[in-house]
Structure formats: C-alpha cells, structure tokens
Design a protein around this motif. Structure first.
Motif, PDB file in Angstrom:
ATOM      1  N   GLY A 535      20.396  -6.316  -6.998  1.00  0.00           N
ATOM      2  CA  GLY A 535      21.109  -6.807  -5.826  1.00  0.00           C
ATOM      3  C   GLY A 535      20.178  -6.967  -4.642  1.00  0.00           C
ATOM      4  N   LEU A 536      20.750  -7.418  -3.506  1.00  0.00           N
ATOM      5  CA  LEU A 536      19.978  -7.711  -2.302  1.00  0.00           C
ATOM      6  C   LEU A 536      20.537  -6.906  -1.135  1.00  0.00           C
ATOM      7  N   PHE A 537      19.654  -6.188  -0.460  1.00  0.00           N
ATOM      8  CA  PHE A 537      20.027  -5.420   0.735  1.00  0.00           C
ATOM      9  C   PHE A 537      19.141  -5.880   1.878  1.00  0.00           C
ATOM     10  N   LEU A 538      19.763  -6.316   2.976  1.00  0.00           N
ATOM     11  CA  LEU A 538      19.034  -6.861   4.108  1.00  0.00           C
ATOM     12  C   LEU A 538      19.195  -5.971   5.332  1.00  0.00           C
ATOM     13  N   LEU A 596       5.972 -12.576  -3.989  1.00  0.00           N
ATOM     14  CA  LEU A 596       7.168 -12.341  -4.803  1.00  0.00           C
ATOM     15  C   LEU A 596       6.998 -12.893  -6.213  1.00  0.00           C
ATOM     16  N   ARG A 597       6.432 -14.095  -6.318  1.00  0.00           N
ATOM     17  CA  ARG A 597       6.203 -14.676  -7.655  1.00  0.00           C
ATOM     18  C   ARG A 597       5.305 -13.765  -8.480  1.00  0.00           C
ATOM     19  N   ALA A 598       4.254 -13.248  -7.846  1.00  0.00           N
ATOM     20  CA  ALA A 598       3.338 -12.376  -8.577  1.00  0.00           C
ATOM     21  C   ALA A 598       4.029 -11.073  -8.973  1.00  0.00           C
ATOM     22  N   LEU A 599       4.847 -10.525  -8.076  1.00  0.00           N
ATOM     23  CA  LEU A 599       5.499  -9.244  -8.350  1.00  0.00           C
ATOM     24  C   LEU A 599       6.502  -9.342  -9.491  1.00  0.00           C
ATOM     25  N   LEU A 600       7.162 -10.473  -9.640  1.00  0.00           N
ATOM     26  CA  LEU A 600       8.138 -10.616 -10.719  1.00  0.00           C
ATOM     27  C   LEU A 600       7.477 -10.528 -12.094  1.00  0.00           C
ATOM     28  N   ARG A 601       6.166 -10.735 -12.135  1.00  0.00           N
ATOM     29  CA  ARG A 601       5.435 -10.599 -13.400  1.00  0.00           C
ATOM     30  C   ARG A 601       4.833  -9.205 -13.555  1.00  0.00           C
ATOM     31  N   ALA A 602       5.089  -8.317 -12.597  1.00  0.00           N
ATOM     32  CA  ALA A 602       4.474  -6.983 -12.618  1.00  0.00           C
ATOM     33  C   ALA A 602       5.481  -5.892 -12.945  1.00  0.00           C
ATOM     34  N   ASP A 603       6.590  -6.255 -13.603  1.00  0.00           N
ATOM     35  CA  ASP A 603       7.595  -5.298 -14.080  1.00  0.00           C
ATOM     36  C   ASP A 603       8.070  -4.359 -12.973  1.00  0.00           C
ATOM     37  N   PRO A 604       8.642  -4.907 -11.858  1.00  0.00           N
ATOM     38  CA  PRO A 604       9.121  -4.022 -10.785  1.00  0.00           C
ATOM     39  C   PRO A 604      10.555  -3.558 -11.046  1.00  0.00           C
ATOM     40  N   GLU A 619      14.911 -17.983  -1.413  1.00  0.00           N
ATOM     41  CA  GLU A 619      15.302 -18.332  -2.788  1.00  0.00           C
ATOM     42  C   GLU A 619      14.668 -17.372  -3.786  1.00  0.00           C
ATOM     43  N   MET A 620      13.397 -17.047  -3.577  1.00  0.00           N
ATOM     44  CA  MET A 620      12.722 -16.138  -4.499  1.00  0.00           C
ATOM     45  C   MET A 620      13.339 -14.740  -4.455  1.00  0.00           C
ATOM     46  N   ALA A 621      13.708 -14.270  -3.251  1.00  0.00           N
ATOM     47  CA  ALA A 621      14.311 -12.936  -3.125  1.00  0.00           C
ATOM     48  C   ALA A 621      15.652 -12.885  -3.832  1.00  0.00           C
ATOM     49  N   ILE A 622      16.477 -13.934  -3.662  1.00  0.00           N
ATOM     50  CA  ILE A 622      17.789 -13.955  -4.316  1.00  0.00           C
ATOM     51  C   ILE A 622      17.631 -14.075  -5.825  1.00  0.00           C
ATOM     52  N   GLU A 623      16.681 -14.899  -6.261  1.00  0.00           N
ATOM     53  CA  GLU A 623      16.440 -15.031  -7.705  1.00  0.00           C
ATOM     54  C   GLU A 623      16.008 -13.695  -8.309  1.00  0.00           C
ATOM     55  N   ALA A 624      15.139 -12.966  -7.600  1.00  0.00           N
ATOM     56  CA  ALA A 624      14.697 -11.663  -8.100  1.00  0.00           C
ATOM     57  C   ALA A 624      15.855 -10.678  -8.162  1.00  0.00           C
ATOM     58  N   SER A 625      16.757 -10.730  -7.168  1.00  0.00           N
ATOM     59  CA  SER A 625      17.884  -9.794  -7.158  1.00  0.00           C
ATOM     60  C   SER A 625      18.896 -10.109  -8.245  1.00  0.00           C
ATOM     61  N   LEU A 626      18.946 -11.360  -8.699  1.00  0.00           N
ATOM     62  CA  LEU A 626      19.883 -11.747  -9.756  1.00  0.00           C
ATOM     63  C   LEU A 626      19.327 -11.511 -11.156  1.00  0.00           C
ATOM     64  N   THR A 627      18.051 -11.170 -11.229  1.00  0.00           N
ATOM     65  CA  THR A 627      17.424 -10.995 -12.555  1.00  0.00           C
ATOM     66  C   THR A 627      17.066  -9.531 -12.812  1.00  0.00           C
ATOM     67  N   GLY A 628      17.871  -8.628 -12.261  1.00  0.00           N
ATOM     68  CA  GLY A 628      17.730  -7.223 -12.620  1.00  0.00           C
ATOM     69  C   GLY A 628      16.825  -6.409 -11.725  1.00  0.00           C
ATOM     70  N   HIS A 629      16.524  -6.891 -10.505  1.00  0.00           N
ATOM     71  CA  HIS A 629      15.688  -6.137  -9.578  1.00  0.00           C
ATOM     72  C   HIS A 629      16.478  -5.844  -8.299  1.00  0.00           C
ATOM     73  N   PHE A 630      16.192  -4.702  -7.700  1.00  0.00           N
ATOM     74  CA  PHE A 630      16.795  -4.391  -6.405  1.00  0.00           C
ATOM     75  C   PHE A 630      15.805  -4.830  -5.330  1.00  0.00           C
ATOM     76  N   VAL A 631      16.250  -5.748  -4.457  1.00  0.00           N
ATOM     77  CA  VAL A 631      15.376  -6.359  -3.456  1.00  0.00           C
ATOM     78  C   VAL A 631      15.864  -5.975  -2.059  1.00  0.00           C
ATOM     79  N   MET A 632      14.937  -5.563  -1.218  1.00  0.00           N
ATOM     80  CA  MET A 632      15.220  -5.277   0.186  1.00  0.00           C
ATOM     81  C   MET A 632      14.327  -6.142   1.061  1.00  0.00           C
ATOM     82  N   SER A 633      14.873  -6.593   2.198  1.00  0.00           N
ATOM     83  CA  SER A 633      14.077  -7.417   3.097  1.00  0.00           C
ATOM     84  C   SER A 633      14.682  -7.384   4.494  1.00  0.00           C
TER      85      SER A 633
END
Length: 806
Positions: A535-538, A596-604, A619-633
């Motif tokens: 999910g995404l927490f802002l 963000l692109r690099a981090l998505l390949r680093a198993d976060p 867009e990258m932050a929302i995509e990361a949050s929808l693919t099983g990562h917890f994103v804060m910004s």
C-alpha cells in the motif's frame, strides 16, 4: 466561594487548630511526593506546629513520618460523618475557581467551595464530583509559587505568592533581627550593599541554618552528619539533597537567609570581564564557579553553589592572587552561565570546554560573532564601490563564519539566512528558531561577497558563478567544528548579489513514533497502517513541517531483521542502522523515479521515497505499492484531502491510486509553550465558546460533535484537570529568551483509506466531500488537533490558527 475561620474549615474532628489526634480512626488520606510517588492510608497524626505528619499505610506495622517540605499535596477523604455534605458545606452549588502554581512547574486547579490560607500552607475544599474525590486538599507553602482564587462570577478575590516570607512571619522577624535581606542581587550596587550587611553577621553552619529554617529535624541532621562521615569530601548540603531531605532551592535559601551570603541571579548580573581574566575558564568550569566582579582593595567576588567549600576558595585565591568573596548562585544556572560569560569575552578555553554539554564552540572559535563583526567593522570602512574580493583564508572571516554556525546550533536554529543588500546597507544575518526568524547580526557591506564566497568554498561550490542558484552541503566537522551538517542554497538577487540559506541537519537519530505528539487515535491508526504488507502512505505539508522526521519514526518501527527497507532521499538527513539509504542526484540523472526502478529489482519489503515531485515518480510509487511493497513518501500539499487532487493533477489514475491508498497524514508545526514559565488558568465561558466554534467549523451538519454540549462533555472527559478545562500561557523567561515559547509541537490530520473514501477518490469527488466523509469516520483536521493540544496546555490558540487552516 469563601474564606473563613469557622469550624467548617477544620479537619474531620472539628477542632480549630487543624490537628488530628494520634490514632484518629477513619481519616483516610493520600500523599503525593515530589518524586512522582504516591502513598495512601490512614492519617494518624497531623501537626502544623512542627511541620510533619504520619501516615499508616495498609499492611505496614508502623506509620511513616513525613515533613511538609517532602510532600507535594495531601488529599483528605471524607469520613462517615462528613460524607453527606462535602467539606461541611450544605450548598454544594456555591463554588468558585482556584489555580495553584507549584514549584515543579505543574498546576493544581479546579472548582472549590472554599479555601483557607494558614502559615503552613493552603487548604482547599474542592468540589466533589465522585466518591473517589477528596474532601479537602492541603498544599504545603514550600511547594507553592503562586495562587489565585476567583468567585463563581470570575472576579478575583485573592492572589498571592508563597515565598518564605509570605507565610512565616516568625521567620521573617528573626531574619530582620540579624539584618538578612531577601532580595536577589542583580547589579553591583545591590551586591556591595548585601556584602556590607553580611559583614555584620555571625556565620552559622549549614546544618543549623536548615534546622533553624524548619527544613529538617534534629534527627534528620544527625543522620546526615553520620552519613557525611563516610564521605568526608562531600558537603553536608549535597548529602542532605541526595537523601531527599531538602530541595536544592531550600539549600540556597538557607545559605542566603541564615548565613548572610548574598544571593546573586547570575543570569541577570552584568559580569565584569576583568574578574573573568583572573580565573582561567578551565579552572572555573572544573570548580563550577563564576567570577562576577572586582571590589575595592583587589577582592574578587565569585558565585558558587556552596560558598562553604573552603578548599575551592583557597584554590581560587592561590590562582587569582586575590581575596575571594563567595556569593550564592543557583547550581543549575552556573555551568551554562560560565560558558556564556567566558565565550562572550573571548576567554573560553575550548579544550577545557570539550565534552561539557552545550560547550562545543568549534575549533579556532574563541570569540563571539559580535566581537568578530566588530573587528570587521573597524576594517570595513572602504567605499563599497572599491570593494575587492578578500582572500578566503582571512582568519577573522573564517572564524566569523564558524562562529555564526556554532551560535545558530546553540540557539536551536533550524536555518541560517544571510541577506546582502545593495549599496552601503549592511549584510543581515538571521536565525530561524522555533519556526520564526530572529535578527542575529549585521556586517559591513564591504564583506558581503567575501562572506558568500567563504561559504561556497566550504561546500565546494563555484565561487565565480553568481547568476545561477547553487546547492551544496557543509560537513562542519571537517572545519574543526561541531559534528553537524548543513544544507546550503545560494540564490541570486538584485545587483549581482546572492542570498545564502543554510539548513542545519543535526538530527542523526530517528524519533520513536510515540514522541511525535500524535493523538491516541492517530497513533493507533498509523501503527495499523504501517504493519500492512503493501500500500501507499503519504505524509504531506510544507517545507520544514517535519515530514521526514515522521516517516523515519515509522521506518524505525518497520526496521526489523526480517524486512528489507530501502530509502531514496535528497538529502539523507537521518540515518538508521539496518536501512539501505540512497542519496539521489538529479544532476547526473539519478532521480527519485530512477531510484524507484532500481529498488524494485532489489527485493524490497518497504520503500521510502523522499518526495513525489513529478508524474513519473508518482506512477512508479503507486505501481510499487500495488505489486506487494509498502511505499511511503511525501508531497507538498495543504491538507490530506487536497493531496488526492494534487495526484490527479500529476496524471495519476484515480482507480490505481484508490486501490493503493492506505493513509495520508498532513502535519504542521506550532510553537510550544515554554515548560519553565508556563502558567495555567481555567477556560472562561467566552474562550470556551470561541474554541467550540473553531472546532465545529469544518464538521459536516450530521456530525454528532455539532452539538456543543456533547463536544464540551467529551473535552471535559479527556482534558479536564480536577474537573476544570485549562489553557496555558507563558510570560517569558531566560530559558525561552523571553518569548514564552521553546520548541515546537506537531499538529496532525490523518485520512485513513476506508472503502467510502476510496469510492470518493475513484469518482473524482471534491476535496470537501472527501474531508467530510473522513470527519464522519473520526478524522480530526489540523485545526481541530491543534485545539485539542491547546486544551492539553501545550500551545496557544493563536499559534494553532497561524499554523493551520479550516
């Protein structure tokens, strides 16, 4: 409310001397100590004439004997004979307000039927609202700073201060016989007069002085003397303080009153530089003494916490080759004032001051900035038209820049602003402290380019480029200074000049979530949100509102061995062991989106993005949050609901964002009331109505708190002190530079991504509709959260209004 000497003011046995007979039964009481401990049991003895009482705690074979100066408050509960009528007052509706300021900075306030002032303290008969409330409360005079009593109509009927002289006429009479003056010395004339009076007095040992003042009993003095024999190097006064028998303030009063030593306010007294020069700063810091004046005949006056330390006086006399005249200064003020005084006159030994809290002044930095500025002013009379770029190694200029940075750190400044003006106008240096700019220094115009160039050299910027803004960082430790970093921005202004803004980055350790002044509901919701797997927490708000601090507090909770946590920041201000932190660099194309692109390949598991600045990063932050990562910004928006509109403006798909949204926390910072001088007073009807109207303004029409009675009842349940809503104000003191504020407090607005809120996001609802729905679900706006902090006594309504909007 009334003051009376009738039997209704006496204790439950209805005597007129406020004395319980030994073994009185059924008199239950609770005692609060200054160490935050409480005892409850049967009050078996109460003797005002000797200043002590006895309490039999349940399960204990013997009663505990306590002196009045050891207790903060005595609460006496009703007996069977007085339970029907509180404190003997048949008319329970006849009440007034009271407020008592205690010596530890706390306040005791509420409604009462009556009060009685005696020579031992203050008896208050509070209005009882439950069976657990006391029938009467006794506060010893030694714990009272001031008090105020008001009638039910709000008129003040009595106010006063409870010093040693106010409630003890016998002691005052004794003091007048020996000629002791109670006034605090603040200048040389008062000092000479006090020393002249002292010359006629016969000194008294400190133990006898405290005994005569009623601070200790003979048995306690014998016990302290016995303990001192095992530690002969420790002064008796310090032994008594460590045993908890007297307070440091009691010790100062004993020395000043009974022994005749002048009591000097070292914060206000104008220090004589010639006196300082006779005692090296290293010796003054080690002995904790402050030379303050020179007297005729060559004697030097020295302020110290205990003037009976004769070995210290001998060492000072040997060093200064002068007769030393000791006076009394508060121990907690001395160390800081020693540092300030020696640094002000350029006499501080930095090596000796190393390791002392607040003493770091930077290498090569023995003089204050104003002294260095004065040196430059003497040399800066050249016409500005003939201004030349000075050598950056100029020693005075280098020391001046270091001094400005060090002083900003000591004043708790967040930013340093250097502002050159055209023509012959001086360069202005200002500090931002607690969110407000304060003038600090003015420098000759001829040095404006040299000053900016010196700062550019420190952060490796191009000193020849004045037409474009530049950004850099100073590692101040490299220049022999404090272990801090500064983020530097230069901005071109008119006539080829440049402003410089330096932000001090000194928060290297994250705060825990519990230290962010979050409300109970907001803290619980955030803890629940950050434990979700995706999910995404802002966190949103303007620059300098503490967004990064909040996110790192959340990261500290998530930073566990079973999680991989990455951050991409610009710059990295706070470091944590266990986090993998990236410093982005847009100049080389290493942006937040690229990171963000690099981090998505680093198993976060968790990703923190310093700021969402553009559509690609969003867009990258929302995509990361929808693919099983917890994103804060973070984002720069005004409120939580407006953040959704901001993301829509960036081109984010509302359906994707609604699915990923877990929560949005908006926050602001308001100045916090100074803890040293804050005072509390009951909220009157007019101010209460003003608070209610402010609080209700953003609420939807169907909200239950639209009912003013419901809202007031909730406030009283959550914030009342002894049945009374209180607000704070601070008149100002040396601790807060006479501003009344010290530090800042955060206000929060947490929008939780519920199903109803997600639906409104998907349907592109207006921010007002989203906010109304969030308020129905329990959200509190920034203004509402700030008003609650006003009722908690942390800040003022004016500060809340200045920092928030409706």
């Amino acid at each position: 409310m009334q003051e009376t000497n009738s039997p209704q003011f006496t204790l439950p046995n209805r005597t007129t001397d406020d004395t319980y007979p030994v073994g009185a039964s059924g008199v239950m009481a609770a005692i609060e100590g200054w160490n935050a401990r409480s005892l409850s049991g049967e009050l078996v003895d109460f003797r005002p004439e000797s200043g002590n009482l006895k309490l039999l705690v349940a399960g204990q074979p013997r009663a505990i004997s306590l002196r009045f100066n050891q207790i903060k408050r005595l609460r006496v509960f009703p007996t069977e004979s007085t339970r029907e009528s509180p404190s003997g007052f048949p008319d329970a509706s006849a009440t007034g307000a009271f407020a008592v300021q205690l010596r530890d900075g706390s306040a005791y306030a509420g409604l009462c039927h009556a009060y009685r002032r005696t020579d031992k303290g203050l008896w208050i008969f509070p209005k009882r609202t439950s069976e657990d409330d006391p029938e009467r409360v006794f506060i010893p005079k030694s714990g009272i700073v001031s008090y105020q009593m008001r009638t039910g109509g709000g008129d003040t009927i009595e106010e006063g201060e409870f010093g040693d002289s106010l409630l003890n006429p016998e002691r005052d009479a004794a003091a007048s016989v020996v000629g002791v003056e109670s006034a605090v010395v603040e200048n040389l004339e008062q000092l000479k007069a006090a020393l002249q009076r002292q010359a006629t007095l016969q000194p008294v040992p400190i133990g006898e002085a405290l005994l005569g003042l009623g601070k200790i009993t003979p048995a306690q003095l014998d016990e302290a003397l016995a303990r001192q024999k095992t530690q002969p190097k420790k002064p008796l006064g310090q032994t008594l303080v460590e045993m908890g028998l007297v307070q440091p303030a009691d010790l100062q009063v004993a020395l000043a009153r009974k022994m005749g030593y002048p009591f000097v306010d070292v914060q206000r007294y104008p220090i004589d530089a010639d006196a300082l020069r006779l005692v090296p700063s290293a010796l003054a810091l080690r002995l904790r003494v402050l030379p303050i004046a020179l007297l005729g005949g060559g004697a030097i006056v020295v302020a110290m916490a205990d003037p009976l330390q004769f070995k210290v006086i001998d060492e000072l006399e040997f060093t200064a080759q002068r007769k030393v005249v000791p006076v009394v200064g508060l121990a907690q003020d001395l160390q800081r004032r020693i540092l300030e005084a020696y640094r002000t006159f350029g006499l501080l030994d930095e090596a000796a001051a190393a390791g002392i809290p607040g003493a770091d002044a930077g290498a090569g930095q023995p003089a204050e900035a104003w002294q260095l500025a004065a040196e430059l002013s003497d040399d800066g009379e050249a016409d500005v038209a003939d201004e030349q770029l000075l050598e950056q190694s100029d020693n005075t200029l280098v020391r001046l820049v270091n001094s400005i940075i060090v002083e900003a750190f000591h004043q708790r400044a967040s930013d340093i602003h250097i502002e050159p003006y055209p023509g012959k106008e001086k360069v202005v240096v200002r500090f931002r402290v607690d969110g407000e700019l304060r003038p600090y220094l003015e420098l000759p115009a001829v040095y404006r380019n040299s000053l900016v160039a010196r700062i550019k050299v420190m952060c490796n910027l191009d000193i020849s480029e004045r037409r474009k803004p530049q950004d850099g960082k100073i590692n101040f430790r490299r220049f022999g200074g404090l272990p801090i970093e500064l983020r530097v921005a230069t901005i071109p202004t008119v006539e080829g000049l440049e402003d410089v803004v330096m932000r001090i980055l000194n928060s290297s350790e994250p705060l825990p979530l519990g230290a962010l002044q979050l409300s109970t509901r907001n803290l619980a919701d955030i803890e629940r949100i950050i434990e979700r797997p995706y999910g995404l927490f802002l966190c949103v708000g303007p620059t300098g509102s503490g967004k990064t601090t909040t996110l790192h507090a959340a990261l500290q909770r998530l930073n566990t061995p079973n999680r991989k946590v990455w951050t991409a920041e610009d710059p990295v201000e706070i470091t944590q062991r266990g986090l993998r932190q990236i410093q982005v660099n847009p100049k080389i194309g290493w942006t937040f989106a690229q990171a963000l692109r690099a981090l998505l390949r680093a198993d976060p598991d968790v990703i923190m993005v310093g700021e969402i600045r553009d559509a690609e990063t969003a867009e990258m932050a929302i995509e990361a949050s929808l693919t099983g990562h917890f994103v804060m910004s973070t984002l720069h928006t005004n409120t939580a609901a407006e953040t959704i509109v901001r993301l829509r403006d960036l081109g984010v798909d509302p359906f994707s964002f609604a699915d990923s949204l877990q929560g949005i926390l908006a926050q602001r910072l308001a100045r916090r009331l100074c803890h040293a001088c804050v005072r509390f007073e009951p909220v009157d009807a007019q101010r209460l109505q003003e608070l209610i109207q402010d609080y209700q303004a953003p609420l939807p029409d169907d909200h239950p708190l639209r009912d003013a009675a419901v809202l007031e009842r909730e406030w009283r349940q959550r914030f009342s002190r002894d049945g009374q809503l209180m607000i704070g104000h601070a008149p100002g003191c040396a601790e807060c530079a006479q501003t009344g504020f010290r530090g800042r407090i955060a206000m929060h607005e947490l929008l939780v991504g519920s199903d109803a809120v997600r639906y409104l996001v998907q349907t592109r609802a207006r921010p007002a509709e989203i906010q109304a729905q969030a308020l129905r679900e329990g959200m509190r706006t920034l203004r509402q959260d700030g008003i609650e902090k006003v009722l908690m006594g942390l800040t003022t309504l004016a500060e809340v209004r200045a920092a928030s909007n409706l």
